[in-house]
Each structure stands twice: as structure tokens, then as C-alpha cells.
Scaffold this motif. Sequence first.
Motif, PDB file in Angstrom:
ATOM      1  N   TYR A 192      -6.849   5.007   5.020  1.00  0.00           N
ATOM      2  CA  TYR A 192      -7.532   3.785   4.608  1.00  0.00           C
ATOM      3  C   TYR A 192      -7.087   2.577   5.436  1.00  0.00           C
ATOM      4  N   VAL A 223       0.840  -1.202   0.000  1.00  0.00           N
ATOM      5  CA  VAL A 223       0.000   0.000   0.000  1.00  0.00           C
ATOM      6  C   VAL A 223       0.874   1.250   0.000  1.00  0.00           C
ATOM      7  N   VAL A 261     -11.842   1.021  -2.442  1.00  0.00           N
ATOM      8  CA  VAL A 261     -10.929   2.051  -2.949  1.00  0.00           C
ATOM      9  C   VAL A 261      -9.690   1.386  -3.551  1.00  0.00           C
ATOM     10  N   SER A 262      -9.290   1.829  -4.744  1.00  0.00           N
ATOM     11  CA  SER A 262      -8.006   1.439  -5.330  1.00  0.00           C
ATOM     12  C   SER A 262      -6.960   2.382  -4.750  1.00  0.00           C
ATOM     13  N   VAL A 263      -6.340   1.970  -3.647  1.00  0.00           N
ATOM     14  CA  VAL A 263      -5.578   2.905  -2.813  1.00  0.00           C
ATOM     15  C   VAL A 263      -4.292   3.422  -3.443  1.00  0.00           C
ATOM     16  N   ASN A 264      -3.751   2.727  -4.437  1.00  0.00           N
ATOM     17  CA  ASN A 264      -2.492   3.163  -5.037  1.00  0.00           C
ATOM     18  C   ASN A 264      -2.688   4.015  -6.286  1.00  0.00           C
ATOM     19  N   CYS A 274     -11.126   5.862  -6.815  1.00  0.00           N
ATOM     20  CA  CYS A 274      -9.697   6.151  -6.829  1.00  0.00           C
ATOM     21  C   CYS A 274      -9.268   6.620  -5.434  1.00  0.00           C
ATOM     22  N   GLY A 275      -7.969   6.558  -5.177  1.00  0.00           N
ATOM     23  CA  GLY A 275      -7.457   6.937  -3.866  1.00  0.00           C
ATOM     24  C   GLY A 275      -7.345   8.445  -3.713  1.00  0.00           C
ATOM     25  N   ARG A 276      -7.629   8.935  -2.522  1.00  0.00           N
ATOM     26  CA  ARG A 276      -7.550  10.369  -2.243  1.00  0.00           C
ATOM     27  C   ARG A 276      -6.394  10.634  -1.281  1.00  0.00           C
ATOM     28  N   LYS A 300      -8.663  -1.460  -1.000  1.00  0.00           N
ATOM     29  CA  LYS A 300      -9.037  -1.409   0.406  1.00  0.00           C
ATOM     30  C   LYS A 300     -10.558  -1.526   0.461  1.00  0.00           C
ATOM     31  N   ALA A 319      -4.039   7.403  -7.390  1.00  0.00           N
ATOM     32  CA  ALA A 319      -4.505   8.701  -6.893  1.00  0.00           C
ATOM     33  C   ALA A 319      -5.501   9.328  -7.863  1.00  0.00           C
TER      34      ALA A 319
END
Length: 275
Positions: A186, A102, A157-160, A179-181, A150, A162
Motif C-alpha cells: 500500500y 503504518v 484501505v484501513s491498512v492497520n 480492511c487491510g490484506r 491509505k 487486517a
Amino acid sequence: MERLPSWVRQHLAALRAVAVLTALLGVVYPLVTTGIAQALFNGRANGSIVEGGHGSALIGQSFTDKDGNPVRTYFQSRPSAAGDGYDPTSSGAGNLGPEDVVDTLPDAGEEGRQSLLTRVCARSKAAGELEGVSGARPYCTADGVGAVLKVFPGRVVSVNQACPAVPFVASYQGVPVECGRPGEDYSAGRTVPVRGNTGTPPVPADAVTASGSGLDPHISVAYAELQAPRVARERGLALARVKGLIGEHTTGRVLGFMGEPAVNVLELNLALDRA
């Protein structure tokens, strides 16, 4: 001497022992071992410097331009985690394990941090683009980051990746993927790496991972052969000639059975320059 107090005699004996041991171990022994090394193993004793003084056969180096881009006429070394790359004073591994998947996305005023998985994905993508092959890899997205979700109740969420990146999958178990913020926490979510449908990657493992020391001067034969068409094309050499040089600079297994054959990148590139 016999008339001296016992404590004085003990101190004098200790001083004599220190003087004798200092002479033997601090002067005689280093001179003898240095002399033997210089006489019998001169090249190794002086750092295994290759012909022309371009570097050591024991320490790798990068073949990049001032901007860090690969020089296309040279074979590329494997990545290095030693300082800024192949720094003998910072030898060591990245100390990141397979569960480091992550990223910490860069936020305002912060650089963020790439996970080991994303580093592997980014290197594989870059190597694929350089060599004209697919850089796809299991657990990697098409844009070169770790394919990791996650999962929360009612949210994924697709954490990687952005924002505003498009997630590598549209939904997971019927839940739309976001998408990840940057800056959002997370950590409470369940981590789900997604393997994807990628088969055996054409980019070898040593092209995307650093060695334990960060100084390894060798690459695998597979990685050298992957780079051979590009080097031959850029130099205007026959591919057979380049592959012949790879064979000439390939070392076998240690004692005939330990490890794998490897190619010394510096020596191979110097041979190319002479060719």
C-alpha cells in the motif's frame, strides 16, 4: 645514560612516562575515587540497591506474571524498549518517530511489524481494560490499532486492520473503506491518519510510551493515581492509604523547577508489601 644513542634514551623516557601514568591513572586515581565514593556515597556507588535487594532504585522492572500479564496487586511500570524490558545491557529507545503510523501486517510465515502508533493504541487499550477506564485515544481504533487510511483513486484501505476486521469507518469521502490484506503493498497510497472524536484520554502518556533509556523506574503521579483504585481493591486496603503511599514515594521536580514530580514504582510496591 648519556652514552646511549638518542633513540634509546627517547624510548626509555617514553617507557618511564607510561609506567608513571599507568600507576597514577590506572591504580592511584581509581582507588582514590572508589574510596571517596564508598565513604561518601556508599549506596549510590553500589548501584542504589533498595532494601532487601529486590532491585535498583535507578532501574525499572516489570511486575508481570510468567505469561507477561500484569500482576493486579502491584503498580505497573511504564513500557520499556530495552531488550525484553528494562535490560541494562540493551538500554535505548525504540527510535520510532511520530510519522511511524503504518503497520506491516503479518503474512504467511512472517511476523509483521507494529508501528509506533499501533503500539501506543494497544497499550492504551490494555491499560484502560486493566484500570476499568476508557482506553480510547486520538488516532486509535476501538480494537487498539492505529486509525490510518491509505487513499488511492477510487479506493480506500484501513491498512492497520487486517481482514476480516471491520474498518473503523465505513467510508471516506464517499468511497467504501476496505480492511487491510497482509502481503499487499500500500506504499503508493496517500497516508491519512484519522483523529476521531476522542477527547482527553484518561490513560496518561507515560503509560503508553517508553522512556528514552528504556530503564526509567518512575511513572507520573497521574498514572499512579489511575492505578490506585485497582491496587487498593486487590489488596483490600483503603484507597486513602494507597494514595498516602503514593505521596510518600513521589519525588519533586529537579532543583525545584525542572521536570515533573514522579513516583518510583519499585519502592512504592515494596512499601505496599510492607503495608
